[in-house]
Design an enzyme around this catalytic site. Structure first.
Site, short mmCIF file in Angstrom:
data_model
loop_
_atom_site.label_atom_id
_atom_site.label_comp_id
_atom_site.label_asym_id
_atom_site.label_seq_id
_atom_site.Cartn_x
_atom_site.Cartn_y
_atom_site.Cartn_z
N ASN A 6 28.75 13.11 -41.76
CA ASN A 6 28.81 11.67 -41.65
C ASN A 6 27.73 11.15 -40.70
O ASN A 6 26.58 11.03 -41.06
CB ASN A 6 30.23 11.27 -41.19
N CYS A 7 28.05 10.87 -39.43
CA CYS A 7 27.11 10.29 -38.48
C CYS A 7 26.79 11.28 -37.38
O CYS A 7 27.49 12.29 -37.21
CB CYS A 7 27.67 9.00 -37.90
N CYS A 36 27.52 3.15 -35.65
CA CYS A 36 28.25 1.90 -35.39
C CYS A 36 29.18 1.99 -34.19
O CYS A 36 29.03 1.30 -33.20
CB CYS A 36 29.02 1.52 -36.65
N TYR A 61 40.08 6.94 -34.76
CA TYR A 61 38.89 6.13 -35.00
C TYR A 61 39.29 4.73 -35.44
O TYR A 61 39.98 4.56 -36.45
CB TYR A 61 38.10 6.84 -36.11
N ASN A 73 29.77 13.87 -36.69
CA ASN A 73 31.10 13.61 -37.23
C ASN A 73 31.15 14.12 -38.67
O ASN A 73 30.19 14.00 -39.41
CB ASN A 73 31.42 12.11 -37.20
N GLU A 133 34.49 -2.53 -43.11
CA GLU A 133 33.72 -3.62 -43.70
C GLU A 133 34.36 -4.14 -44.99
O GLU A 133 34.62 -5.32 -45.14
CB GLU A 133 32.30 -3.15 -43.97
N GLY A 154 30.25 -3.00 -37.58
CA GLY A 154 29.73 -2.80 -36.24
C GLY A 154 28.30 -3.26 -36.15
O GLY A 154 27.77 -3.49 -35.06
N MET A 206 27.65 7.20 -32.19
CA MET A 206 26.94 7.76 -33.34
C MET A 206 26.87 6.69 -34.42
O MET A 206 27.74 6.59 -35.28
CB MET A 206 27.67 9.00 -33.87
N SER A 251 31.36 5.26 -33.68
CA SER A 251 31.96 6.59 -33.59
C SER A 251 31.46 7.30 -32.33
O SER A 251 30.26 7.42 -32.11
CB SER A 251 31.60 7.41 -34.84
#
Length: 743
Positions: free
Chosen positions: A190-191, A402, A565, A424, A570, A704, A400, A404
């Site tokens: 992910n991020c 936005c 989390y 993540n 969105e 974010g 990370m 996280s």
């Protein structure tokens, strides 16, 4: 409206129901009653008189037959068959037809979700739920269309790959598997926090080029943009540069040393040499940071969008570090292009630390003032409060992407704290408002015992989903994403034959349990004005604390760091609410708003001051350290930066991460600057009515990150939430000034 009664023998309650996806659930006769009532209501039957008596007789017969035929376990389709034939036996043909049609429609929807032909047709038809799901993806552009096409196929295949109960829960809206267009079809992460220091120090490879360590700040930022583009194309989440001022300072010093040598050829005066070198280096720093901003905003990753990039900075105190900080802020204040539009990326996150920049006596206080000016004009930077974040997560670092965050982690091999190079593995979000709505009795009153039972059932599914995410990502090999695994973006460099799990296990990576709708949950049990009710507030905290405790238990048992989390919802604010509206109808102050409130945020319709809002939300943050952000709504505060500083100072020891929402829209047709008017079709200038994207700059937070809703249409529910935010600005400048004096 009158309700059916489920008077059922106690022994029947011991029956277990086997669902289509294999789950074994306790038998709940109320669900049969509710399904029959919905079928009756479809024909506009009021459950009164004969219709109510007939349906009650059907229900009694159904429950009696189930109890008689199935003393232990019953499959869900057997229950449905009994209901159908009993309705027919009682000659309630139209209600039976509607009941059968409803079940068939559900089966049809499940089949369509995994049918690639159907999903591709939605894309071709420009279904809003497909083309507008991400507010920063322009679905009109060829490469984005290509990504959306690939993602549509990946979603259909991914649903078939998921464990049946996970796929079913996602389709029903009980949970949400984030980024289904990328994972599990591909074992992508992910991020992350990119380890730029490792890559810039030791070189790396992209494509056919072996890139050596840079010898100037201009080259360093150029390499950063290339790294960002490649990292963003090898994962599906945001990426961040942590402590960017400290990272780039050594390369700025290289520029300075070159200029000193040049100056020595012109003059023997050391003071003049230093002045010349500083002036040239300052210009180099500004140019490098401006180039980085332009490069990021003109990049397109293979995901069909500008990479979601966050730049963290603010703690460095050397001359070079201070100049880098000032350049980042001044470049953002200036804006992009000849019209000086607000840059959407990178997201700027400014760090505030006692003794560094918080007080007027601190060495970097002047840069804090510049950051405040920037936020009043461009919304960024957001701020991170050093002491609060370190106390809560165990270490200090940028988010990370936005929102996280990584927890503190020490490398067992070296004994050193590691932040950059970690990542993540994905997010699964649980629909808390649905659990609360399902817990209601026939009178519409929430039953907490039932809530906690349903809560545990859904958490079991979410846990299985997160376990699958971990196992799927571990199936990647280093050569699937060389920039991440072999060339340093994830820190430790692996060999092609190594297991990528080396970078995930022992708590090095995070995997996240998301949640949404604490406001709506408590509204079910305590009504829409529950926020100042201590009992309701304690219950709301207990819900989040329960999520946190489950994550701790899972981590202890499995060795992977599960984190709670506050979901970047969105489109999920709309998706979950729309699904629950279909299931429960318009429920006042819950589904009738057409959106759900994200995470622990205060209801956007409440006109609380920022100080009240932050105090209220601060109790949740310690249990959501895997990802969170707080926002405050402001009127136009360009002429009153001290108002924003008052909020920043108040927040320092209460919350870790704070964003600014203030009107910064611009009309290039008439020159207006301020808040555009929110309409059903978008946003327009209140002075001349202009809504042409080419002639205006409308910037809102759509998650974010910032986004331009006039250029990238957003999902309906998210639009509704922003309209509420605009209409209910939380305070005036005078209120801030008064609070500042009282604080």
């Amino acid at each position: 409206m009158q309700e059916l009664k489920t008077n059922i023998a106690t022994e029947t309650l011991n029956i277990k129901v086997i669902k289509r996806d294999g789950r074994v659930m306790s038998f709940d006769p109320d669900k049969i009653a509710q399904a029959m009532q919905k079928a009756a209501e479809a024909e506009n039957h009021e459950l009164e008189g004969k219709t109510l008596n007939d349906l009650q007789a059907v229900l009694d017969d159904v429950l009696a037959e189930i109890s008689d035929r199935f003393p232990e376990n019953v499959k869900i389709y057997e229950i449905q068959n009994i209901v159908e034939h009993t309705l027919l036996d009682h000659h309630l043909y139209q209600i039976a037809k509607d009941y059968i049609n409803y079940r068939t429609e559900r089966d049809f929807e499940r089949s369509q979700a995994t049918d690639i032909n159907v999903t591709i047709q939605k894309l071709l038809d420009r279904d809003a739920t497909v083309v507008n799901e991400n507010a920063n993806k322009d679905s009109r552009v060829f490469n984005t269309q290509r990504d959306l096409t690939a993602g549509t196929v990946s979603k259909a295949i991914g649903l078939k790959m998921l464990p049946p109960k996970v796929a079913n829960a996602h389709l029903k809206g009980d949970i949400h598997w984030h980024d289904l267009d990328y994972q599990p079809f591909s074992p992508m992460t992910n991020c992350c926090l990119i380890d730029f220091k490792e890559m810039l120090s030791h070189g790396f490879k992209i494509g056919n080029a072996d890139v050596e360590s840079p010898h100037s700040i201009q080259t360093a930022t150029a390499q950063m943009s290339q790294i960002i583009a490649n990292v963003a194309s090898s994962q599906y989440g945001g990426c961040s540069s942590d402590r960017t001022d400290e990272l780039l300072a050594p390369y700025a010093e290289m520029n300075y040393q070159k200029h000193i040598k040049d100056a020595a050829m012109i003059t023997d005066d050391q003071a003049k040499q230093e002045a010349f070198a500083k002036a040239k280096t300052k210009k180099d720093i500004y140019d490098a940071m401006q180039a980085l901003e332009y490069e990021i905003n003109t990049l397109y990753s293979s995901n069909g969008q500008t990479p979601f990039v966050t730049i963290g900075f603010g703690l460095g105190t050397s001359w070079y570090e201070r100049e880098i900080q000032k350049a980042i802020l001044n470049v953002r204040i200036l804006g992009l292009g000849i019209e000086h539009r607000t840059a959407i990326f990178p997201k700027l996150v400014y760090s505030i630390k006692e003794g560094t920049n918080r007080q007027p006596s601190d060495v970097n206080y002047d840069i804090k003032e510049l950051a405040i000016e920037c936020a009043t004009k461009r919304m960024y930077p957001d701020i991170i409060n050093y002491d609060r974040l370190k106390a809560m997560t165990g270490s200090f670092k940028a988010p990370m992407g936005c929102r996280s965050f990584l927890q503190g982690w020490t490398d067992p091999e070296t004994g050193e704290e590691v932040n950059s190079g970690r990542m993540n593995l994905g997010v699964v979000t649980i629909n808390l408002p649905r659990i609360a709505l399902e817990s209601r009795d026939n009178n519409g009153t929430g039953d907490k015992d039932k809530f906690w039972q349903l809560f545990e059932n859904q958490l079991d599914i979410a846990h299985e989903a997160l376990q699958y995410r971990i196992n799927r990502v571990k199936e990647a090999s280093p050569d699937n994403a060389p920039i991440l695994y072999e060339y340093g973006a994830f820190g430790k460099r692996l060999k092609p034959t190594d297991s990528v799990d080396e970078l995930f296990k022992n708590g090095r990576a995070t995997v996240s349990l998301g949640y949404i709708g604490i406001y709506e949950v408590c509204t079910v049990f305590y009504g829409p004005e529950w926020e100042k009710n201590p009992e309701a507030k304690q219950f709301s905290v207990e819900v989040i604390k329960n999520l946190y405790n489950h994550c701790k238990d899972w981590e202890k048992a499995e060795g992977y760091h599960y984190s709670v989390y506050a979901t970047p919802a969105e489109s999920l604010t709309n998706t979950f609410c729309a699904a629950d509206t279909k299931k429960f109808g318009k429920v006042k102050d819950i589904t009738d708003k057409e959106y759900y409130t994200n995470s622990f945020h205060l209801d956007v319709r409440k006109a609380w001051t920022p100080f009240e809002k932050l105090s209220f939300e601060s109790d949740y943050e310690p249990y959501t350290s895997g990802g969170f952000i707080h926002y405050c709504e402001y009127p136009n505060i360009k002429q009153n930066p001290k108002a924003l500083e008052a909020v920043w100072d108040y927040a320092y020891d209460k919350i870790s991460y704070l964003g600014t929402n203030t009107p910064i829209d611009q009309c290039f047709k008439c020159g207006y600057k301020g808040e555009f008017v929110a309409t059903e079709k978008g946003f327009k200038c209140p002075q001349c009515g202009n809504s042409d994207p080419a002639l205006c700059d409308v910037v809102k937070r759509t998650c974010g990150y910032l986004g331009n809703p006039n250029q990238r249409p957003m999902v309906h529910g998210r639009h509704e939430e922003i309209v509420h935010r605009v209409k209910h600005m939380s305070f005036s400048n005078n209120q801030v000034a008064n609070q500042d004096r009282n604080a």
